[in-house]
Each structure stands twice: as C-alpha cells, then as structure tokens.
Scaffold this active site. Sequence first.
Site, mmCIF file in Angstrom:
data_model
loop_
_atom_site.group_PDB
_atom_site.id
_atom_site.type_symbol
_atom_site.label_atom_id
_atom_site.label_comp_id
_atom_site.label_asym_id
_atom_site.label_seq_id
_atom_site.Cartn_x
_atom_site.Cartn_y
_atom_site.Cartn_z
ATOM 1 N N SER A 135 27.517 -56.682 7.711
ATOM 2 C CA SER A 135 28.058 -56.791 9.059
ATOM 3 C C SER A 135 27.539 -55.602 9.859
ATOM 4 O O SER A 135 27.844 -54.455 9.531
ATOM 5 C CB SER A 135 29.591 -56.769 8.988
ATOM 6 N N LYS A 161 25.525 -60.408 9.809
ATOM 7 C CA LYS A 161 26.537 -60.690 10.843
ATOM 8 C C LYS A 161 26.327 -59.714 11.993
ATOM 9 O O LYS A 161 26.172 -58.514 11.771
ATOM 10 C CB LYS A 161 27.922 -60.534 10.217
ATOM 11 N N LYS A 163 27.827 -58.253 15.553
ATOM 12 C CA LYS A 163 29.034 -58.141 16.374
ATOM 13 C C LYS A 163 28.643 -58.418 17.822
ATOM 14 O O LYS A 163 27.636 -57.872 18.308
ATOM 15 C CB LYS A 163 29.616 -56.736 16.248
ATOM 16 N N ASP A 188 30.234 -62.259 15.246
ATOM 17 C CA ASP A 188 31.679 -62.001 15.202
ATOM 18 C C ASP A 188 32.103 -61.346 16.510
ATOM 19 O O ASP A 188 31.647 -60.254 16.845
ATOM 20 C CB ASP A 188 32.011 -61.078 14.021
ATOM 21 N N GLU A 213 32.536 -66.132 14.525
ATOM 22 C CA GLU A 213 33.822 -65.680 14.001
ATOM 23 C C GLU A 213 34.750 -65.206 15.118
ATOM 24 O O GLU A 213 34.336 -64.416 15.969
ATOM 25 C CB GLU A 213 33.547 -64.541 13.013
ATOM 26 N N ASP A 238 39.303 -65.308 11.659
ATOM 27 C CA ASP A 238 39.599 -64.055 10.957
ATOM 28 C C ASP A 238 40.995 -63.607 11.400
ATOM 29 O O ASP A 238 42.007 -63.980 10.787
ATOM 30 C CB ASP A 238 38.504 -63.025 11.297
ATOM 31 N N LYS A 262 40.713 -62.038 4.192
ATOM 32 C CA LYS A 262 40.848 -60.600 3.937
ATOM 33 C C LYS A 262 42.220 -60.427 3.296
ATOM 34 O O LYS A 262 43.234 -60.732 3.936
ATOM 35 C CB LYS A 262 40.817 -59.801 5.245
ATOM 36 N N GLY A 290 35.621 -58.030 5.311
ATOM 37 C CA GLY A 290 35.668 -56.618 4.928
ATOM 38 C C GLY A 290 36.358 -55.789 5.983
ATOM 39 O O GLY A 290 36.423 -56.173 7.153
HETATM 40 O O1 OSB Z 1 36.151 -58.355 12.088
HETATM 41 O O2 OSB Z 1 35.319 -58.519 10.173
HETATM 42 C C1 OSB Z 1 35.772 -57.810 11.062
HETATM 43 C C2 OSB Z 1 35.436 -54.128 10.093
HETATM 44 C C3 OSB Z 1 36.632 -53.631 10.568
HETATM 45 C C4 OSB Z 1 37.496 -54.479 11.221
HETATM 46 C C5 OSB Z 1 37.171 -55.822 11.395
HETATM 47 C C6 OSB Z 1 35.982 -56.334 10.911
HETATM 48 C C7 OSB Z 1 35.087 -55.464 10.276
HETATM 49 C C8 OSB Z 1 33.779 -55.862 9.795
HETATM 50 C C9 OSB Z 1 33.164 -55.000 8.696
HETATM 51 O O3 OSB Z 1 33.131 -56.758 10.262
HETATM 52 C C10 OSB Z 1 32.975 -55.724 7.433
HETATM 53 C C11 OSB Z 1 32.648 -54.801 6.307
HETATM 54 O O4 OSB Z 1 33.572 -54.191 5.709
HETATM 55 O O5 OSB Z 1 31.470 -54.669 5.992
HETATM 56 MG MG MG Z 2 35.920 -60.444 11.855
#
Ligand code: OSB
Ligand code: MG
Length: 369
Positions: A135, A161, A163, A188, A213, A238, A262, A290
């Site tokens: 990500s 992924k 953002k 995401d 996402e 999520d 999660k 994550g």
């Molecule tokens: O939205 O998935 C998410 C990290 C912190 C809070 C929300 C998210 C995330 C990530 C990181 O996308 C995923 C990772 O731990 O590699």
């Molecule tokens: Mg997410």
Amino acid sequence: MQIDSVEVRHIRMQLTAPFETSFGVESDREALIVAVRVGELVGYGEVVASAAPLYSYETVQTAGHILRDFLVPDLLRRPFEHPAELDGRWAFIRGHNMAKAGAEAACWDVWARAQGISMAQALGGVKAEALVGISLGIQPSIEATLERVAAAVERGYGRVKLKIKPGWDVEMVGAVREAFPTLALMADANSAYTLDDAPLLKKLDAFGLTMVEQPLAYDDIFDHRKLQAQLATPICLDESIHSPAHAAAAIELGSCRIINIKPGRVGGLEASRRIHDICAEHGVPVWCGGMLETGIGRAHNVALASLPNFTLHSDISESARYYHQDLVEPEFVLGGNSTLAVPNGPGIGVAVLAERLDAVTLASQRVGR
Ligand code: OSB
Ligand code: MG
C-alpha cells in the site's frame, strides 16, 4: 485457561517513510502491545489504534482506557477454554474493537502456544504462504509515485494499492496504469468522496483496477450500494465493516463485491474468521487489511491470511517496508510470487525481541499475579 498477568505497553516506532492518506500523514506509528502470561508462556497481541482518531474513533488512549478498566480485569477474573469465546464474552462492551482485538490476539497466541500449534493452525489456515501486496501512501508527485511503484514491482510485489483523494485520483492512477499495463492495481480513498463524485469515480473504470476501496463515508453502507450499481470496478469496504452482521448486510445490499478484513476493525480474529466464512458462502473474496503493524500484529495477520478465502493480495508487506528494525525475529521478508511465509512455530511463530520492545516503549503497566 487462566491468564496470570497482563502487560500493556504504549509504543512508538518511526516509519521508514511518512505514510500519507486522504485523512492525514503518519511519520511515527504508535500502538499498544498486549502481553498475557500463563505460567511460563507469554502471548502477544497488538492494538492497531493510532495516536489520533482519523481512521477510526479509537486512539491508543481510548484503547488503553478500555483495556485497563474493562478488558484486563475481565481477563484476570475468569478463565476461558478457547479464545474464540472472548468475542461473545466482550460483546457487553460496545465498540472499541481495536482494544478488544489486541487483547484477544494475545490470548490466541498464548493459547496456541499451550497447544503447541501455530496461530495459522489455531485459526484453520490452509496456506503455507500468504499472498501480499503493498500500500503506497500519497506521494508529492506523479513522478515520485511512478518511482515508488517501480521499486515495489522490482522488489517483487504483485499488487500495488494507491491512496487517492480528490485532486489526486484519475490522472495519477491513469499514469500508473499507463506505465504498468498488467500490474494488479487498486485504489483506496479512505472515505474521501461522496455519491456526488460518482461521475469522477466512474472514470476509474477505464483502468481495470482490481477494486476501489472505501470511496464513500467511513460509516456508510447505503450510498456505497448506489455507487456500486454505477461502477464496473468492484468496491471493497474497509472502514464501514465492523462486524459479521455488517459484512452480511453489505453483501446482501450489493454495497461491495470484496471485503477487507482487519482484525482490529472488526473486534478480533474470531470475528475475522466469521466474516471470512460469510464472504466465502457468498462467493465474496477477502484480503487482510493493514494498519502499519509491527511484527506482532503482522504475524497475526499473516496467520489469518492463510485461511482459504483470502484469495486477493493482503496489505501485509515485509517488515523493512515499514520499520528499520522490527520487534520480531525473524523479520518478515518477501518471498516468491508476492508472498510472505506463514510461520509454523507455536503461536505467532516469531520471537518478540525484548530489548527492542523496551527501546520503543513509552509507558507500560502490568496487572495480575
Ligand atoms: O485504509 O487500509 C487503510 C494504514 C493505516 C490506516 C488505514 C489504512 C492503511 C493502509 C496501510 O493502507 C496498509 C499496510 O499496513 O501496509
Ligand atoms: Mg483502507
């Protein structure tokens, strides 16, 4: 099993690089590490709440309060036979899923150690390797993004992924797709859009994303249904999914076609397993999300991702992607075909480094015998 003592540590670890999402930037990761002791055995869990209530209402402080005043006294007061009981037992506490999940994970670990089985075995895992991706946070430029994607692909990640947020979406994703025509890509939004943005989000359909996402509000299931009806790209929820009931509702309504599990968000590993099963029954694939976990939370996530319906790449990258030095040994290192090996030693199957843990601890409290 009767827990003898519970230790809760507030930790802070510097990330190798700041992680930017539509809701903010994190340079340091704060978390709570829960250690439960039964005789000579110790089980570890991680509370994935952050310092600020930006992803969810929980913070390390609210989770500390819920642990100290409710979960820990309950754990010390009465035994459990199987850690799967704890989810139902703690239903009297409304919400605070991350606090519950951290305590529950520590109990699963110590229980699995007592049985001499791995966390993956305890949960019903079937895979020796978990399929994982990376990500990438929001970058300062498209050029910087392309460099980060190239480095990830070079490193062996088979899914990236990206953002996104308003003003950092169609053009950026299009540029990455053009440069990497066959890479499994997803976006995401972390709740950065509204249903009024449907025309813009529809433009993402051109890029063959595996999913988009959580485009809409963090507590919405209804508008996501309306959006999914207009999008070819599968929506993955999520933030909106906090329980097996939410997952069932979202699937039945058609609000998503994929669910990110999660454990922290849904209240633990038992709730995660149930969501996994509900999704499997409905032909909805899942993956493990994550929260920039340390090796402790990562070990639990890798075990969870060994269940059969985790068929999509999970947000569980190798230790070095997050931290200069992890809290566990061996660290998680990317294997072939974009996977992480599922540890098969007792419990989480990795050793927690006591000195390293001490070095990142800001405060700790131990209660019990
Ligand atoms: O939205 O998935 C998410 C990290 C912190 C809070 C929300 C998210 C995330 C990530 C990181 O996308 C995923 C990772 O731990 O590699
Ligand atoms: Mg997410």
